[in-house]
Design a protein around this motif. Structure first.
Motif, PDB file in Angstrom:
ATOM      1  N   PRO A  64      71.809   9.158  30.062  1.00  0.00           N
ATOM      2  CA  PRO A  64      72.006  10.064  28.808  1.00  0.00           C
ATOM      3  C   PRO A  64      71.584   9.175  27.579  1.00  0.00           C
ATOM      4  N   SER A  65      71.868   7.981  27.705  1.00  0.00           N
ATOM      5  CA  SER A  65      71.749   6.847  26.638  1.00  0.00           C
ATOM      6  C   SER A  65      71.417   5.689  26.857  1.00  0.00           C
ATOM      7  N   VAL A  66      70.187   5.419  26.659  1.00  0.00           N
ATOM      8  CA  VAL A  66      69.758   3.940  27.388  1.00  0.00           C
ATOM      9  C   VAL A  66      70.293   3.050  26.330  1.00  0.00           C
ATOM     10  N   HIS A  67      70.260   1.542  26.884  1.00  0.00           N
ATOM     11  CA  HIS A  67      70.421   0.525  26.338  1.00  0.00           C
ATOM     12  C   HIS A  67      69.422  -0.525  26.451  1.00  0.00           C
ATOM     13  N   TRP A  68      69.332  -1.469  25.357  1.00  0.00           N
ATOM     14  CA  TRP A  68      68.270  -2.291  25.503  1.00  0.00           C
ATOM     15  C   TRP A  68      67.975  -3.166  26.666  1.00  0.00           C
ATOM     16  N   SER A  69      69.252  -3.325  27.757  1.00  0.00           N
ATOM     17  CA  SER A  69      69.566  -4.046  28.796  1.00  0.00           C
ATOM     18  C   SER A  69      68.699  -3.122  29.988  1.00  0.00           C
ATOM     19  N   ASP A  70      68.594  -2.061  29.583  1.00  0.00           N
ATOM     20  CA  ASP A  70      67.935  -1.346  30.982  1.00  0.00           C
ATOM     21  C   ASP A  70      66.617  -1.460  31.048  1.00  0.00           C
ATOM     22  N   ALA A  71      65.809  -2.107  30.089  1.00  0.00           N
ATOM     23  CA  ALA A  71      64.410  -2.292  30.387  1.00  0.00           C
ATOM     24  C   ALA A  71      64.306  -3.023  31.607  1.00  0.00           C
ATOM     25  N   ALA A  72      63.532  -2.704  32.540  1.00  0.00           N
ATOM     26  CA  ALA A  72      63.354  -3.198  33.860  1.00  0.00           C
ATOM     27  C   ALA A  72      62.481  -2.284  34.549  1.00  0.00           C
ATOM     28  N   GLU A  73      62.256  -2.429  35.683  1.00  0.00           N
ATOM     29  CA  GLU A  73      61.312  -1.835  36.564  1.00  0.00           C
ATOM     30  C   GLU A  73      62.122  -0.868  37.642  1.00  0.00           C
ATOM     31  N   TYR A  74      61.904   0.283  37.909  1.00  0.00           N
ATOM     32  CA  TYR A  74      62.717   1.123  38.721  1.00  0.00           C
ATOM     33  C   TYR A  74      61.963   1.550  39.797  1.00  0.00           C
ATOM     34  N   PHE A  75      62.692   1.706  41.052  1.00  0.00           N
ATOM     35  CA  PHE A  75      61.973   1.988  42.214  1.00  0.00           C
ATOM     36  C   PHE A  75      62.874   2.814  42.902  1.00  0.00           C
ATOM     37  N   CYS A  76      62.188   3.782  43.256  1.00  0.00           N
ATOM     38  CA  CYS A  76      62.790   4.947  44.166  1.00  0.00           C
ATOM     39  C   CYS A  76      62.139   4.672  45.747  1.00  0.00           C
ATOM     40  N   ALA A  77      63.148   4.855  46.680  1.00  0.00           N
ATOM     41  CA  ALA A  77      62.704   4.615  47.831  1.00  0.00           C
ATOM     42  C   ALA A  77      63.460   5.866  48.923  1.00  0.00           C
ATOM     43  N   VAL A  78      62.895   5.836  49.916  1.00  0.00           N
ATOM     44  CA  VAL A  78      63.325   6.964  50.987  1.00  0.00           C
ATOM     45  C   VAL A  78      63.280   6.242  52.370  1.00  0.00           C
ATOM     46  N   GLY A  79      64.324   6.716  53.278  1.00  0.00           N
ATOM     47  CA  GLY A  79      64.325   6.348  54.562  1.00  0.00           C
ATOM     48  C   GLY A  79      65.184   7.336  55.353  1.00  0.00           C
ATOM     49  N   ILE A 120      62.533   0.377  22.933  1.00  0.00           N
ATOM     50  CA  ILE A 120      62.458   0.027  21.656  1.00  0.00           C
ATOM     51  C   ILE A 120      63.543   0.403  20.759  1.00  0.00           C
ATOM     52  N   PRO A 121      63.730  -0.468  19.780  1.00  0.00           N
ATOM     53  CA  PRO A 121      64.917  -0.348  18.690  1.00  0.00           C
ATOM     54  C   PRO A 121      64.719   1.075  17.907  1.00  0.00           C
ATOM     55  N   VAL A 155      61.127   4.353  25.851  1.00  0.00           N
ATOM     56  CA  VAL A 155      62.143   5.038  25.260  1.00  0.00           C
ATOM     57  C   VAL A 155      62.850   4.225  24.337  1.00  0.00           C
ATOM     58  N   SER A 156      63.135   5.044  23.289  1.00  0.00           N
ATOM     59  CA  SER A 156      64.187   4.513  21.807  1.00  0.00           C
ATOM     60  C   SER A 156      65.455   4.224  22.738  1.00  0.00           C
ATOM     61  N   GLU A 157      66.124   3.049  22.040  1.00  0.00           N
ATOM     62  CA  GLU A 157      67.597   2.882  22.497  1.00  0.00           C
ATOM     63  C   GLU A 157      68.323   4.015  22.075  1.00  0.00           C
ATOM     64  N   GLY A 158      69.099   4.429  22.822  1.00  0.00           N
ATOM     65  CA  GLY A 158      70.045   5.457  22.423  1.00  0.00           C
ATOM     66  C   GLY A 158      69.546   6.859  22.985  1.00  0.00           C
ATOM     67  N   ALA A 159      68.099   7.032  22.981  1.00  0.00           N
ATOM     68  CA  ALA A 159      67.800   8.266  23.672  1.00  0.00           C
ATOM     69  C   ALA A 159      68.214   8.303  25.314  1.00  0.00           C
ATOM     70  N   SER A 160      67.911   9.618  25.599  1.00  0.00           N
ATOM     71  CA  SER A 160      67.864   9.951  26.949  1.00  0.00           C
ATOM     72  C   SER A 160      67.034   9.490  28.014  1.00  0.00           C
TER      73      SER A 160
END
Lengths: 114, 113
Positions: free
Chosen positions: B79-94, B112-113, B13-18
Motif C-alpha cells: 500500500p505504501s512503499v518505503h525507500w528501503s523497498d528499492a530492490a529487485e523482485y523475483f516471482c517463482a513457481v514450483g 524516488i523521494p 514509484v514515489s515514496e509513500g505511493a502504492s
C-alpha cells in the motif's frame, strides 16, 4: 539473518584456470542449491543436493561440477574457466526443500573470466 | 513445463505511493508460488508464498500477493512503499514432485523521494 556464506565475493580470472567457488552454511540444512544469475535473466538452477553424497544437475546445462562431502559445504568447481562462464553464482540452502521452506541465499560470487 | 513471466523490467514509484508488481505463471497443476526480493549486493530473501487456502497472502515487510487462478497471476502489492523497498523482485513457481523452482527475470524497483 541466514547463515550461508560464499567466497570469494568477486573473482577475476584468466581463461583456462581451474576455480572453486565455496559455499558453506551453518544451519544444518540437508538441501543445497547453486543458481546462475545474469542481469535481466531468470535465475537458473545448475546443481542441487539433497544431502551428503547426493548431487544432481539442474535445468541449465553447466560445465561446472559440485561435491557434497559434508552437510555444511557445497563447493562448485570449474575445471577450465571460459569467458562464457562470466556470471553471478548464488548458493542457497533449505531445511524442508524449496516448496516447503524458504531458500536461504548467500550474497553470491561474481565471476569474470578474461 | 513451468514458466514465469514478469512483464515489467523496471518500475519507478514515489515514496509513500502504492505498488503492484505483476507476475504470470504457467504450470499444469496446482502451483506453489513465491515472491523473493534481492537487495543490491545481497542474496534473495523470501517475501511470501502461496500453495492453497486464502488467495490473498501476507508476507514480510508489509507486502501481500493475490493468487488469481483464472488469470494465472500472482501479483505483489504494497500500500505504501518505503525507500528501503528499492530492490529487485523475483516471482517463482514450483510444484509437487518438482522442487526445482522456476524464477522470472525479475522487476527492478526504484523509489524516488
Amino acid at each position: 539473518e541466514a547463515d550461508i556464506y560464499q567466497t570469494p565475493r568477486y573473482l577475476v580470472i584468466g581463461t583456462g584456470k581451474k576455480i572453486t567457488l565455496e559455499c558453506s552454511q551453518t544451519m544444518g540444512h540437508d538441501k543445497m542449491y547453486w543458481y546462475q544469475q545474469d542481469p535481466g535473466m531468470e535465475l537458473h538452477l545448475i546443481h542441487y543436493s539433497y544431502g551428503v553424497n547426493s548431487t544432481e544437475k539442474g535445468d541449465l546445462s553447466s560445465e561446472s561440477t559440485v561435491s557434497r562431502i559434508r552437510t555444511e559445504h557445497f563447493p562448485l568447481t570449474l575445471e577450465s574457466a571460459r569467458p562464457s562462464h562470466t556470471s553471478q553464482y548464488l548458493c542457497a540452502s533449505s531445511d524442508g526443500g524449496a516448496l516447503n521452506s524458504p531458500l536461504h541465499f548467500g550474497n553470491g560470487t561474481r565471476l569474470t573470466v578474461t | 513445463a513451468q514458466s514465469v513471466t514478469q512483464p515489467d523490467i523496471h518500475i519507478t514509484v514515489s515514496e509513500g505511493a502504492s505498488l503492484e508488481l505483476r507476475c504470470n505463471y504457467s504450470y499444469g497443476a496446482t502451483p506453489y508460488l513465491f515472491w523473493y526480493v534481492q537487495s543490491p549486493g545481497q542474496g534473495l530473501q523470501l517475501l511470501l508464498k502461496y500453495f492453497s487456502g486464502d488467495t490473498l497472502v501476507q508476507g514480510i515487510k508489509g507486502f501481500e500477493a493475490e493468487f488469481k487462478r483464472s488469470q494465472s497471476s500472482f501479483n505483489l502489492r504494497k500500500p505504501s512503499v518505503h525507500w528501503s523497498d528499492a530492490a529487485e523482485y523475483f516471482c517463482a513457481v514450483g510444484g509437487l514432485g518438482n522442487e526445482k523452482l522456476t524464477f522470472g527475470t525479475g522487476t527492478r524497483l526504484t523509489i524516488i523521494p
